[in-house]
Scaffold this active site. Structure first.
Site, PDB file in Angstrom:
ATOM      1  N   PHE A  41     -19.947   0.413  -4.025  1.00 25.93           N
ATOM      2  CA  PHE A  41     -21.270   0.403  -4.685  1.00 25.93           C
ATOM      3  C   PHE A  41     -22.295   0.111  -3.697  1.00 25.93           C
ATOM      4  O   PHE A  41     -23.359   0.758  -3.878  1.00 25.93           O
ATOM      5  CB  PHE A  41     -21.186  -0.901  -5.612  1.00 25.93           C
ATOM      6  CG  PHE A  41     -22.512  -1.312  -6.130  1.00 25.93           C
ATOM      7  CD1 PHE A  41     -22.862  -0.833  -6.975  1.00 25.93           C
ATOM      8  CD2 PHE A  41     -22.909  -2.459  -5.708  1.00 25.93           C
ATOM      9  CE1 PHE A  41     -24.259  -1.072  -7.467  1.00 25.93           C
ATOM     10  CE2 PHE A  41     -24.227  -3.163  -6.120  1.00 25.93           C
ATOM     11  CZ  PHE A  41     -24.870  -2.211  -7.029  1.00 25.93           C
ATOM     12  N   LEU A  42     -22.086  -0.454  -2.745  1.00 18.57           N
ATOM     13  CA  LEU A  42     -23.034  -0.858  -1.678  1.00 18.57           C
ATOM     14  C   LEU A  42     -23.731   0.138  -0.956  1.00 18.57           C
ATOM     15  O   LEU A  42     -24.561   0.136  -0.096  1.00 18.57           O
ATOM     16  CB  LEU A  42     -22.831  -2.284  -1.204  1.00 18.57           C
ATOM     17  CG  LEU A  42     -22.679  -3.489  -1.852  1.00 18.57           C
ATOM     18  CD1 LEU A  42     -21.919  -4.634  -1.017  1.00 18.57           C
ATOM     19  CD2 LEU A  42     -24.104  -3.837  -2.418  1.00 18.57           C
ATOM     20  N   LEU A  96     -18.346  -3.203   1.457  1.00 17.78           N
ATOM     21  CA  LEU A  96     -19.207  -2.268   1.057  1.00 17.78           C
ATOM     22  C   LEU A  96     -19.071  -2.267  -0.521  1.00 17.78           C
ATOM     23  O   LEU A  96     -19.440  -1.376  -1.170  1.00 17.78           O
ATOM     24  CB  LEU A  96     -18.664  -1.005   1.412  1.00 17.78           C
ATOM     25  CG  LEU A  96     -19.100  -0.762   3.044  1.00 17.78           C
ATOM     26  CD1 LEU A  96     -18.893   0.376   3.546  1.00 17.78           C
ATOM     27  CD2 LEU A  96     -20.665  -1.083   3.463  1.00 17.78           C
ATOM     28  N   GLY A  97     -18.510  -3.213  -1.333  1.00 20.80           N
ATOM     29  CA  GLY A  97     -18.460  -3.505  -2.661  1.00 20.80           C
ATOM     30  C   GLY A  97     -17.689  -2.299  -3.182  1.00 20.80           C
ATOM     31  O   GLY A  97     -18.100  -1.676  -4.178  1.00 20.80           O
ATOM     32  N   ARG A  98     -16.595  -1.770  -2.474  1.00 20.90           N
ATOM     33  CA  ARG A  98     -15.736  -0.639  -3.129  1.00 20.90           C
ATOM     34  C   ARG A  98     -16.611   0.577  -3.433  1.00 20.90           C
ATOM     35  O   ARG A  98     -16.549   1.263  -4.278  1.00 20.90           O
ATOM     36  CB  ARG A  98     -15.126  -0.937  -4.473  1.00 20.90           C
ATOM     37  CG  ARG A  98     -14.185  -2.205  -4.056  1.00 20.90           C
ATOM     38  CD  ARG A  98     -13.368  -2.783  -5.380  1.00 20.90           C
ATOM     39  NE  ARG A  98     -12.819  -3.949  -5.098  1.00 20.90           N
ATOM     40  CZ  ARG A  98     -11.579  -4.293  -4.876  1.00 20.90           C
ATOM     41  NH1 ARG A  98     -10.956  -3.050  -3.940  1.00 20.90           N
ATOM     42  NH2 ARG A  98     -10.961  -5.462  -4.771  1.00 20.90           N
ATOM     43  N   TYR A 134       0.887  -1.208  -0.024  1.00 26.00           N
ATOM     44  CA  TYR A 134       0.015  -0.023  -0.042  1.00 26.00           C
ATOM     45  C   TYR A 134       0.798   1.251  -0.019  1.00 26.00           C
ATOM     46  O   TYR A 134       1.512   1.586   1.008  1.00 26.00           O
ATOM     47  CB  TYR A 134      -0.955  -0.041   1.297  1.00 26.00           C
ATOM     48  CG  TYR A 134      -1.822  -1.276   1.271  1.00 26.00           C
ATOM     49  CD1 TYR A 134      -2.289  -2.094   0.300  1.00 26.00           C
ATOM     50  CD2 TYR A 134      -2.491  -1.446   2.583  1.00 26.00           C
ATOM     51  CE1 TYR A 134      -2.907  -2.996   0.392  1.00 26.00           C
ATOM     52  CE2 TYR A 134      -3.361  -2.498   2.736  1.00 26.00           C
ATOM     53  CZ  TYR A 134      -3.506  -3.357   1.648  1.00 26.00           C
ATOM     54  OH  TYR A 134      -4.450  -4.603   1.593  1.00 26.00           O
ATOM     55  N   HIS A 149       0.322 -11.770   1.173  1.00 23.28           N
ATOM     56  CA  HIS A 149      -0.608 -11.056   0.169  1.00 23.28           C
ATOM     57  C   HIS A 149      -1.287 -11.719  -0.873  1.00 23.28           C
ATOM     58  O   HIS A 149      -2.479 -11.565  -1.126  1.00 23.28           O
ATOM     59  CB  HIS A 149       0.001  -9.851  -0.007  1.00 23.28           C
ATOM     60  CG  HIS A 149      -0.896  -8.505  -0.258  1.00 23.28           C
ATOM     61  ND1 HIS A 149      -0.585  -7.385  -0.135  1.00 23.28           N
ATOM     62  CD2 HIS A 149      -2.292  -8.512  -0.628  1.00 23.28           C
ATOM     63  CE1 HIS A 149      -1.643  -6.507  -0.369  1.00 23.28           C
ATOM     64  NE2 HIS A 149      -2.593  -7.198  -0.720  1.00 23.28           N
ATOM     65  N   SER A 156     -13.484  -5.174   1.826  1.00 20.62           N
ATOM     66  CA  SER A 156     -14.297  -4.425   0.741  1.00 20.62           C
ATOM     67  C   SER A 156     -15.935  -5.000   1.113  1.00 20.62           C
ATOM     68  O   SER A 156     -16.739  -5.369   0.117  1.00 20.62           O
ATOM     69  CB  SER A 156     -13.944  -4.794  -0.887  1.00 20.62           C
ATOM     70  OG  SER A 156     -12.714  -4.298  -1.217  1.00 20.62           O
TER      71      SER A 156
END
Length: 338
Positions: A211-212, A207-209, A55, A126, A205
């Protein structure tokens, strides 16, 4: 927030993924904003913080380490090896997957230095470098445990077979992979394998990146460098189809008296007592919303409605483009691209 187990650790059911403070979603926040977000998470009782050598090509570890250092007795610090930035002869830093033992050891030493700590609580592979038997990579990581540089081991984005092989080499505390209402590959084997083996499933993720959450209505607004621009389900035509799922999801959220984000987090946590949600955010208000999702209780009718609405075949577009899909070992649905 509920308490859940990851190997020898007890953590809250909702942790914080730190990636987008430095990496992957376009313009990251300023260091001051990122540190404020981390302090807000500490104040709110977050006990699992997740970073990686990849990252920001080390920048994320250098960011989070100093902030978390004074709080190590009450948090679990996770990082990852085996995928990092390597500077080529042309001076450009590129992502490289390398699971050879000497590389993993070097990754660990570098991470310890950037994090400003003597030990990493939870250390993930990873990506599985399939040029190297997973037993060999995990074997070297187990020696890091023996030497006191790492407390517990994890894997990321591997399937059930590789998970079992690794666990036979050294106990695996956590499997971290994507899991949400619109990414349900975990249900093809790894979620159950984790339950059987006593391994935590850390769902990134959830939250679906975005989307959600319903906040991303126009993928044309994504900036250059945002990894979603290369993901098939965020392509304009596919995303327009996926957006049609949000109106009925809104109705379910109203029934459950919560927001879309809270509903998505709660659904993930209802998939098993061994599941931990790992959302990421750059906004303090979103952080608190995510954490509230850890307290939402969903009844059987709501869970059934969500399962029906988000059947995997109803999602337009694959999770990853072909090149990125080749880097992971997670199970795929038969209708997904090879």
């Amino acid at each position: 927030m509920q308490a859940r187990r990851i190997g020898p650790f007890t953590v809250g059911s909702v942790g914080l993924g730190c990636m987008n403070l430095s990496h992957a979603y376009g313009h990251p926040p300023s260091p001051e904003q990122a540190r404020a977000l981390l302090h807000a998470a500490l104040d709110a009782g977050v006990t699992l913080f997740d970073t990686a050598a990849l990252y920001g090509f080390g920048a994320n570890e250098s960011l989070v380490g100093p902030v978390l250092k004074a709080h190590r007795d009450r948090i679990v610090l996770a990082s990852k090896c085996g995928m990092a930035g390597v500077r080529g002869d042309d001076g450009v830093v590129r992502r490289v997957i390398d699971g050879h033992p000497d590389t993993l050891r070097r990754n660990c030493e570098d991470s310890l230095q950037r994090l400003g700590t003597d030990v990493i609580d939870l250390y993930y592979l990873h990506r599985w470098d399939r040029r190297v038997p997973i037993e060999e990579s995990v074997g070297e990581m187990s020696r890091l445990v023996e030497e006191g540089k790492v407390r517990a081991l994890g894997l990321s984005e591997v399937g059930a077979d590789a998970l079992r092989r690794a666990h036979a080499t050294h106990p695996i505390a956590a499997l971290q992979s994507e899991y949400s209402l619109w990414s349900r590959n975990a249900e093809l084997g790894t979620l159950q394998a984790c339950a059987e083996l006593g391994i935590a499933y850390v769902a990134f993720s959830p939250l679906g990146r975005a989307f959600l959450t319903g906040a991303l209505q126009d993928v044309g607004s994504l900036v250059q460098g945002d990894i979603r621009t290369a993901m098939p389900r965020f392509a304009p035509e596919a995303y327009a189809r996926n957006l049609q799922l949000l109106a009925p999801m809104h109705a379910i959220a109203e029934q459950a008296s919560c927001t879309l984000a809270e509903l998505a987090i709660a659904w993930v946590l209802h998939q098993g007592g061994h599941v931990v949600a790992l959302p990421g955010t750059t906004h303090v208000e979103h952080l608190h919303e995510d954490l509230r999702g850890g307290a939402v209780r969903l009844d059987a009718a709501v869970l059934a409605a969500l399962d029906e609405l988000f059947q995997p075949e109803r999602i337009a577009g694959d999770r990853y483009a072909l090149a990125a899909q080749r880097e992971v070992d997670t199970e795929k649905y038969a209708f997904e691209s090879a």
